[in-house]
Design a protein around this motif. Structure first.
Motif, PDB file in Angstrom:
ATOM      1  N   ALA A  16      65.222  78.252  -0.622  1.00 53.78           N
ATOM      2  CA  ALA A  16      66.377  79.784  -0.084  1.00 53.78           C
ATOM      3  C   ALA A  16      67.298  79.361  -0.217  1.00 53.78           C
ATOM      4  O   ALA A  16      68.492  78.402  -0.219  1.00 53.78           O
ATOM      5  N   TRP A  17      67.736  80.232  -0.979  1.00 47.86           N
ATOM      6  CA  TRP A  17      69.640  79.739  -1.157  1.00 47.86           C
ATOM      7  C   TRP A  17      70.071  80.807  -0.337  1.00 47.86           C
ATOM      8  O   TRP A  17      70.066  81.325   0.593  1.00 47.86           O
ATOM      9  N   PHE A  18      70.784  79.800   0.305  1.00 50.23           N
ATOM     10  CA  PHE A  18      72.032  80.121   1.793  1.00 50.23           C
ATOM     11  C   PHE A  18      73.234  80.470   1.997  1.00 50.23           C
ATOM     12  O   PHE A  18      73.716  79.075   1.095  1.00 50.23           O
ATOM     13  N   ASP A  19      73.991  81.457   2.281  1.00 53.43           N
ATOM     14  CA  ASP A  19      75.528  80.597   2.683  1.00 53.43           C
ATOM     15  C   ASP A  19      75.025  80.094   4.295  1.00 53.43           C
ATOM     16  O   ASP A  19      74.630  80.501   5.233  1.00 53.43           O
ATOM     17  N   PRO A  23      75.177  85.829   8.518  1.00 51.08           N
ATOM     18  CA  PRO A  23      74.160  86.453   9.320  1.00 51.08           C
ATOM     19  C   PRO A  23      73.321  86.557   9.175  1.00 51.08           C
ATOM     20  O   PRO A  23      71.567  85.849  10.312  1.00 51.08           O
ATOM     21  N   ASP A  24      72.780  86.585   7.681  1.00 53.33           N
ATOM     22  CA  ASP A  24      71.753  87.278   7.578  1.00 53.33           C
ATOM     23  C   ASP A  24      70.746  85.833   7.322  1.00 53.33           C
ATOM     24  O   ASP A  24      69.473  85.976   7.946  1.00 53.33           O
ATOM     25  N   CYS A  25      71.114  84.676   7.182  1.00 46.58           N
ATOM     26  CA  CYS A  25      70.066  83.625   6.923  1.00 46.58           C
ATOM     27  C   CYS A  25      69.974  83.083   8.270  1.00 46.58           C
ATOM     28  O   CYS A  25      69.210  82.514   8.376  1.00 46.58           O
ATOM     29  N   LEU A  26      70.762  82.929   9.141  1.00 49.17           N
ATOM     30  CA  LEU A  26      70.688  82.652  10.459  1.00 49.17           C
ATOM     31  C   LEU A  26      69.504  83.785  10.864  1.00 49.17           C
ATOM     32  O   LEU A  26      68.946  82.578  11.637  1.00 49.17           O
ATOM     33  N   ALA A  80      72.057  74.316  12.904  1.00 48.02           N
ATOM     34  CA  ALA A  80      73.175  74.501  13.514  1.00 48.02           C
ATOM     35  C   ALA A  80      74.166  75.029  13.230  1.00 48.02           C
ATOM     36  O   ALA A  80      74.541  75.822  14.091  1.00 48.02           O
ATOM     37  N   LEU A  81      74.983  74.979  12.500  1.00 49.24           N
ATOM     38  CA  LEU A  81      75.475  75.541  11.624  1.00 49.24           C
ATOM     39  C   LEU A  81      75.275  76.942  11.315  1.00 49.24           C
ATOM     40  O   LEU A  81      76.068  77.842  12.090  1.00 49.24           O
ATOM     41  N   LEU A  82      74.370  77.794  11.327  1.00 57.29           N
ATOM     42  CA  LEU A  82      73.541  79.229  11.639  1.00 57.29           C
ATOM     43  C   LEU A  82      73.979  79.877  12.061  1.00 57.29           C
ATOM     44  O   LEU A  82      74.031  80.777  12.833  1.00 57.29           O
TER      45      LEU A  82
END
Length: 171
Positions: A16-19, A23-26, A80-82
């Protein structure tokens, strides 16, 4: 690469490639949680970092998440960050340390890790590998060599991941 969310010998790996400021990753977290619930330890969801240039604190957040993995709470920290992406945009590094404290992690060690850059190579390697597999936005998933882009829409992605996972688990 980060530690996985399930047993390391899982037969199906979902990268899972996330930033962590995206907001899309959230929004994608719901699918990640549903996949974990459905497959349990038969599915290994791995957080891979792809901080986008438009998110000022994403690179530091990726490093902080790596420190959380080192302290045994990588996914809870990332989640928690997302959940606070807008706040991360406003407060930056202060929030990274605050979330660590809230989760009972060693915030002083987080601060030191961000200063000494001990996780830079991991984040840079993830980003380089992401570019090599043609990740251009987040979230993006790679399952059995197939890239699934979720930056525009999560619609249908979980179903496609489930199709691939079911096929691989059937052998």
């Amino acid at each position: 690469m980060s530690d996985s969310s399930t047993a390391p010998a899982s037969p199906v790996v979902v990268e899972a490639w996330f930033d962590l400021q995206c907001p899309d990753c959230l929004r994608a977290l719901g699918d990640v949680r549903a996949l974990r619930e459905k497959y349990g330890d038969r599915l290994d969801v791995q957080l891979r970092h792809f901080p986008l240039a438009k998110h000022k604190h994403a690179y530091a957040a990726a490093q902080a998440a790596e420190e959380a993995f080192a302290q045994g709470s990588g996914w809870p920290y990332a989640e928690a960050l997302l959940a606070r992406t807008a706040e991360l945009g406003e407060r930056g590094e202060q929030l990274l340390l605050e979330v660590a404290t809230e989760l009972g992690l060693d915030a002083e060690e987080f601060d030191t890790a961000l200063i000494d850059g001990r996780h830079l190579l991991t984040v840079d390697a993830d980003e380089a590998e992401g570019k090599a597999v043609k990740v251009t936005g987040t979230p993006t998933y790679v399952v059995d060599g197939e890239r699934l882009d979720g930056g525009q829409s999560q619609d249908g992605l979980r179903a496609r991941i489930e199709e691939i996972a079911d096929r691989l688990l059937r052998g």
